[in-house]
Scaffold this active site. Structure first.
Site, PDB file in Angstrom:
ATOM      1  N   VAL A  24       0.835  -1.207   0.000  1.00 29.57           N
ATOM      2  CA  VAL A  24       0.000   0.000   0.000  1.00 29.57           C
ATOM      3  C   VAL A  24       0.868   1.256   0.000  1.00 29.57           C
ATOM      4  CG1 VAL A  24      -1.685   1.319   1.358  1.00 29.57           C
ATOM      5  CG2 VAL A  24      -1.955  -1.164   1.100  1.00 29.57           C
ATOM      6  N   ARG A  72      -8.953 -20.820   2.264  1.00 27.29           N
ATOM      7  CA  ARG A  72      -8.655 -21.812   1.237  1.00 27.29           C
ATOM      8  C   ARG A  72      -9.948 -21.866   0.415  1.00 27.29           C
ATOM      9  NH1 ARG A  72      -3.700 -23.474   2.934  1.00 27.29           N
ATOM     10  NH2 ARG A  72      -3.482 -23.910   5.155  1.00 27.29           N
ATOM     11  N   ASP A 103       2.517 -21.653  -2.431  1.00 24.42           N
ATOM     12  CA  ASP A 103       2.547 -22.203  -3.796  1.00 24.42           C
ATOM     13  C   ASP A 103       1.150 -22.383  -4.387  1.00 24.42           C
ATOM     14  OD1 ASP A 103       2.091 -24.278  -1.992  1.00 24.42           O
ATOM     15  OD2 ASP A 103       3.098 -25.778  -3.219  1.00 24.42           O
ATOM     16  N   THR A 105      -1.513 -20.551  -3.750  1.00 24.50           N
ATOM     17  CA  THR A 105      -1.953 -19.190  -4.098  1.00 24.50           C
ATOM     18  C   THR A 105      -1.306 -18.739  -5.407  1.00 24.50           C
ATOM     19  OG1 THR A 105      -2.244 -18.635  -1.777  1.00 24.50           O
ATOM     20  CG2 THR A 105      -1.859 -16.791  -3.286  1.00 24.50           C
ATOM     21  N   ASP A 128       5.748 -22.561   5.436  1.00 25.91           N
ATOM     22  CA  ASP A 128       6.369 -23.825   5.014  1.00 25.91           C
ATOM     23  C   ASP A 128       7.703 -23.648   4.281  1.00 25.91           C
ATOM     24  OD1 ASP A 128       4.090 -25.030   6.001  1.00 25.91           O
ATOM     25  OD2 ASP A 128       3.094 -25.082   4.049  1.00 25.91           O
ATOM     26  N   ASP A 130       8.249 -23.609   1.211  1.00 26.50           N
ATOM     27  CA  ASP A 130       8.336 -24.614   0.144  1.00 26.50           C
ATOM     28  C   ASP A 130       8.073 -24.035  -1.241  1.00 26.50           C
ATOM     29  OD1 ASP A 130       5.700 -24.053   0.634  1.00 26.50           O
ATOM     30  OD2 ASP A 130       5.003 -26.114   0.576  1.00 26.50           O
ATOM     31  N   ALA A 187      18.126 -30.998  18.284  1.00 26.12           N
ATOM     32  CA  ALA A 187      17.400 -32.274  18.339  1.00 26.12           C
ATOM     33  C   ALA A 187      18.336 -33.467  18.156  1.00 26.12           C
ATOM     34  CB  ALA A 187      16.339 -32.292  17.238  1.00 26.12           C
ATOM     35  N   SER A 216      17.959 -38.254  27.938  1.00 20.21           N
ATOM     36  CA  SER A 216      16.724 -37.766  27.313  1.00 20.21           C
ATOM     37  C   SER A 216      17.036 -37.449  25.851  1.00 20.21           C
ATOM     38  CB  SER A 216      16.211 -36.519  28.029  1.00 20.21           C
ATOM     39  OG  SER A 216      17.138 -35.465  27.885  1.00 20.21           O
ATOM     40  N   ARG A 246       6.875 -39.612  24.807  1.00 18.47           N
ATOM     41  CA  ARG A 246       5.723 -38.711  24.785  1.00 18.47           C
ATOM     42  C   ARG A 246       5.717 -38.006  23.438  1.00 18.47           C
ATOM     43  NH1 ARG A 246       5.032 -41.284  28.694  1.00 18.47           N
ATOM     44  NH2 ARG A 246       4.344 -40.625  30.783  1.00 18.47           N
ATOM     45  N   HIS A 252      -1.018 -25.310  15.193  1.00 19.98           N
ATOM     46  CA  HIS A 252      -1.194 -23.977  14.616  1.00 19.98           C
ATOM     47  C   HIS A 252      -0.528 -22.845  15.394  1.00 19.98           C
ATOM     48  CE1 HIS A 252      -4.069 -26.245  12.256  1.00 19.98           C
ATOM     49  NE2 HIS A 252      -4.072 -25.249  11.409  1.00 19.98           N
TER      50      HIS A 252
HETATM   51  P1  ADP Z   1      -0.959 -21.798   0.017  1.00 23.82           P
HETATM   52  O1  ADP Z   1      -1.084 -20.639  -0.889  1.00 23.82           O
HETATM   53  O2  ADP Z   1      -0.606 -21.405   1.420  1.00 23.82           O
HETATM   54  O3  ADP Z   1      -0.080 -22.895  -0.552  1.00 23.82           O
HETATM   55  P2  ADP Z   1      -3.321 -23.421  -0.650  1.00 23.82           P
HETATM   56  O4  ADP Z   1      -2.566 -24.562  -1.230  1.00 23.82           O
HETATM   57  O5  ADP Z   1      -4.490 -23.704   0.209  1.00 23.82           O
HETATM   58  O6  ADP Z   1      -2.405 -22.429   0.218  1.00 23.82           O
HETATM   59  O7  ADP Z   1      -3.804 -22.510  -1.871  1.00 23.82           O
HETATM   60  C1  ADP Z   1      -4.504 -21.320  -1.638  1.00 23.82           C
HETATM   61  C2  ADP Z   1      -5.583 -21.149  -2.648  1.00 23.82           C
HETATM   62  O8  ADP Z   1      -5.031 -20.999  -3.951  1.00 23.82           O
HETATM   63  C3  ADP Z   1      -6.526 -22.321  -2.790  1.00 23.82           C
HETATM   64  O9  ADP Z   1      -7.466 -22.381  -1.746  1.00 23.82           O
HETATM   65  C4  ADP Z   1      -7.188 -21.977  -4.117  1.00 23.82           C
HETATM   66  O10 ADP Z   1      -8.140 -20.942  -3.965  1.00 23.82           O
HETATM   67  C5  ADP Z   1      -5.995 -21.427  -4.893  1.00 23.82           C
HETATM   68  N1  ADP Z   1      -5.449 -22.491  -5.743  1.00 23.82           N
HETATM   69  C6  ADP Z   1      -4.641 -23.513  -5.369  1.00 23.82           C
HETATM   70  N2  ADP Z   1      -4.398 -24.340  -6.398  1.00 23.82           N
HETATM   71  C7  ADP Z   1      -5.067 -23.833  -7.471  1.00 23.82           C
HETATM   72  C8  ADP Z   1      -5.239 -24.232  -8.836  1.00 23.82           C
HETATM   73  N3  ADP Z   1      -4.671 -25.339  -9.326  1.00 23.82           N
HETATM   74  N4  ADP Z   1      -6.019 -23.447  -9.617  1.00 23.82           N
HETATM   75  C9  ADP Z   1      -6.604 -22.335  -9.157  1.00 23.82           C
HETATM   76  N5  ADP Z   1      -6.492 -21.923  -7.880  1.00 23.82           N
HETATM   77  C10 ADP Z   1      -5.736 -22.645  -7.048  1.00 23.82           C
HETATM   78  O1  F6P Z   2       0.669 -24.133   4.616  1.00 27.97           O
HETATM   79  C1  F6P Z   2       0.739 -23.735   5.956  1.00 27.97           C
HETATM   80  C2  F6P Z   2       0.206 -24.832   6.853  1.00 27.97           C
HETATM   81  O2  F6P Z   2       0.258 -24.372   8.191  1.00 27.97           O
HETATM   82  C3  F6P Z   2       0.903 -26.196   6.714  1.00 27.97           C
HETATM   83  O3  F6P Z   2       2.133 -26.244   7.395  1.00 27.97           O
HETATM   84  C4  F6P Z   2      -0.143 -27.105   7.285  1.00 27.97           C
HETATM   85  O4  F6P Z   2      -0.020 -28.413   6.765  1.00 27.97           O
HETATM   86  C5  F6P Z   2      -1.423 -26.491   6.807  1.00 27.97           C
HETATM   87  O5  F6P Z   2      -1.144 -25.109   6.534  1.00 27.97           O
HETATM   88  C6  F6P Z   2      -2.564 -26.557   7.789  1.00 27.97           C
HETATM   89  O6  F6P Z   2      -3.670 -26.005   7.180  1.00 27.97           O
HETATM   90  P1  F6P Z   2      -5.039 -25.692   7.932  1.00 27.97           P
HETATM   91  O7  F6P Z   2      -4.837 -24.437   8.730  1.00 27.97           O
HETATM   92  O8  F6P Z   2      -5.994 -25.498   6.818  1.00 27.97           O
HETATM   93  O9  F6P Z   2      -5.314 -26.855   8.809  1.00 27.97           O
END
Ligand code: ADP
Ligand code: F6P
Length: 322
Positions: A24, A72, A103, A105, A128, A130, A187, A216, A246, A252
C-alpha cells in the site's frame, strides 16, 4: 495503471501484514490507488473489497495473521467461478494484482493472469518455505523461532524426567521447518519426508545415544502431509525398540504471533518490490529473495519447480546429534 488490487490467500503467515503495508505505502508513493480484497480468492469471487490508504495500514507491521483475512477457496480451481472473480476485478476498476501467499496461491495467480490478461505479481508468503524462487518465504523465520521456543520448553521436562519426546512440526509435505527448527533446538534426530523413514535405524541410533550417556532425547518430526502421524512413529519405536516416549504436536501455534524482525524486513522488501515490478512492467512473476537480492521468478515456476532442502544442514544434523 491507476488502481491495483491486493489479497492474502492460503495459510496465513506472520509478516503478511507487513507485506500488505509495504504494497500500500509503495503504491501510494507511486500515485496508485489500492483496493484490498478480503478473504483471498473467495473475496475476489464475491467482490468483497475496500479501498486501502496509508492510514488503513498503520499499526499493523508487528501483527501476526492478516488484516485482509484469508481462505482456502477450492472454488477458485473452477474456470467458470474464476470468470466471476475476473468480472469483479473489472467492475472494481482493478488494473493489476498483487497476490500474497504460498505455492497454491501462486498457482491460482498463474491462471488468474492467463485468463484475465491482468498484470499479476506474487509475493511468496507461507510458514512452510516450500516455494521455488526464494531462499525464504515470509513467515518461515517466525514459525521456526516459535517452534524452537516450544521445543526448548519440552527439553526442560524431557531432561527432568529422562524422557524421549517426539515433537511434530508443520511444513505440509516438506521438511524445511523440521530441519531448521531441529538444528536450532539441538534435536537428537529429525524426521523429514525428503529422507525415507527407517524405524529400525532410528531405534538403533537411539540405543547408541542412550548407551553414550544421554538420558533424554528430542526427535523432531515433520507432519509430512499427515498431521498426527507422529503418534504412529512413537508406537512403532515402542514396539521395535521398546522405548517409551511422549508426543507433542505443535500445530497452529506455529502460524501465529508477532513476526520476527527478519520476517518484517523481508515482507517490507518483497511487498514494495511487487509494486515496483508492476510499475516497471515485470509482470506475471513472483518476487522473492535469493542470496540477499530481490529475485523475480515466473509465476508458473514457483509451484511447478521443486525447491531443495539444504543438504549440508542434513549432514550437519547427523554430526551434531551425537
Ligand atoms: P498456500 O497458498 O498457502 O499454498 P493453498 O494450497 O491452500 O495455500 O492454496 C490457496 C488457494 O489458492 C486455494 O485455496 C485456491 O483458492 C488457490 N489455488 C490452489 N491451487 C489452485 C489451482 N490449481 N487453480 C486455481 N487456484 C488454485
Ligand atoms: O501451509 C501452511 C500450513 O500451516 C501447513 O504447514 C499445514 O499443513 C497447513 O497449513 C494446515 O492447514 P489448515 O490451517 O488449513 O489446517
Amino acid at each position: 495503471m491507476r488502481r491495483i488490487g491486493v489479497l492474502t490467500s492460503g495459510g496465513d503467515a506472520p509478516g503478511m501484514n507487513a507485506a500488505i503495508r509495504a504494497v500500500v505505502r509503495n503504491a501510494v508513493y507511486r500515485n496508485l490507488e489500492v483496493c484490498g480484497i478480503q478473504r483471498g480468492y473467495q473475496g475476489l469471487i464475491n467482490g468483497d473489497m475496500m479501498p486501502l490508504g496509508n492510514r488503513s495500514v498503520g499499526n499493523i507491521v508487528h501483527l501476526g495473521g492478516t488484516i485482509l483475512e484469508t481462505t482456502r477457496c477450492p472454488d477458485f480451481k473452477i474456470k467458470e467461478i474464476r470468470a466471476k472473480a475476473i468480472e469483479a476485478t473489472r467492475k472494481a476498476g482493478i488494473e493489476a494484482m498483487v497476490v500474497i501467499g504460498g505455492d497454491g496461491t501462486l498457482r491460482g495467480a498463474t491462471v488468474l493472469a492467463q485468463e484475465s490478461g491482468l498484470p499479476v505479481v506474487g509475493v511468496t508468503s507461507t510458514i512452510d518455505n516450500d516455494v521455488y524462487g526464494t531462499d525464504y518465504t515470509i513467515g518461515f523465520d517466525t514459525a521456526i523461532n516459535t517452534a524452537v521456543e516450544y521445543i526448548d520448553k519440552i527439553r526442560d521436562t524431557a531432561r527432568s524426567h529422562d524422557r524421549l519426546f517426539f515433537v511434530e512440526v508443520m511444513g505440509r509435505t516438506r521438511g524445511f521447518i523440521a530441519l531448521q527448527s531441529g538444528i536450532a533446538a539441538g534435536a537428537e534426530a529429525i524426521m523429514i519426508p525428503e529422507v525415507p523413514e527407517n524405524i529400525d535405524a532410528l531405534c538403533a541410533d537411539l540405543e547408541r545415544t542412550f548407551k553414550g550417556g544421554k538420558r533424554s532425547a528430542i526427535i523432531i518430526v515433520a507432519e509430512a502431509g499427515e498431521p498426527g502421524s507422529t503418534f504412529r512413529i512413537a508406537r512403532a519405536v515402542k514396539e521395535k525398540g521398546g522405548l517409551d516416549s511422549r508426543v507433542c504436536v505443535l500445530g497452529h501455534v506455529q502460524r501465529g504471533g508477532s513476526p520476527t524482525a527478519r520476517d518484517r524486513i523481508l515482507a517490507s522488501r518483497l511487498g514494495a518490490a511487487a509494486v515496483d515490478a508492476l510499475v516497471e512492467g515485470r509482470w506475471n512473476v513472483s518476487v522473492g529473495e535469493v542470496k540477499g537480492d530481490i529475485a523475480y521468478t515466473p509465476l508458473e515456476d514457483t509451484w511447478s519447480r521443486r525447491k531443495e532442502l539444504d543438504g549440508d544442514l542434513i549432514r550437519l544434523m547427523k554430526i551434531l546429534a551425537r
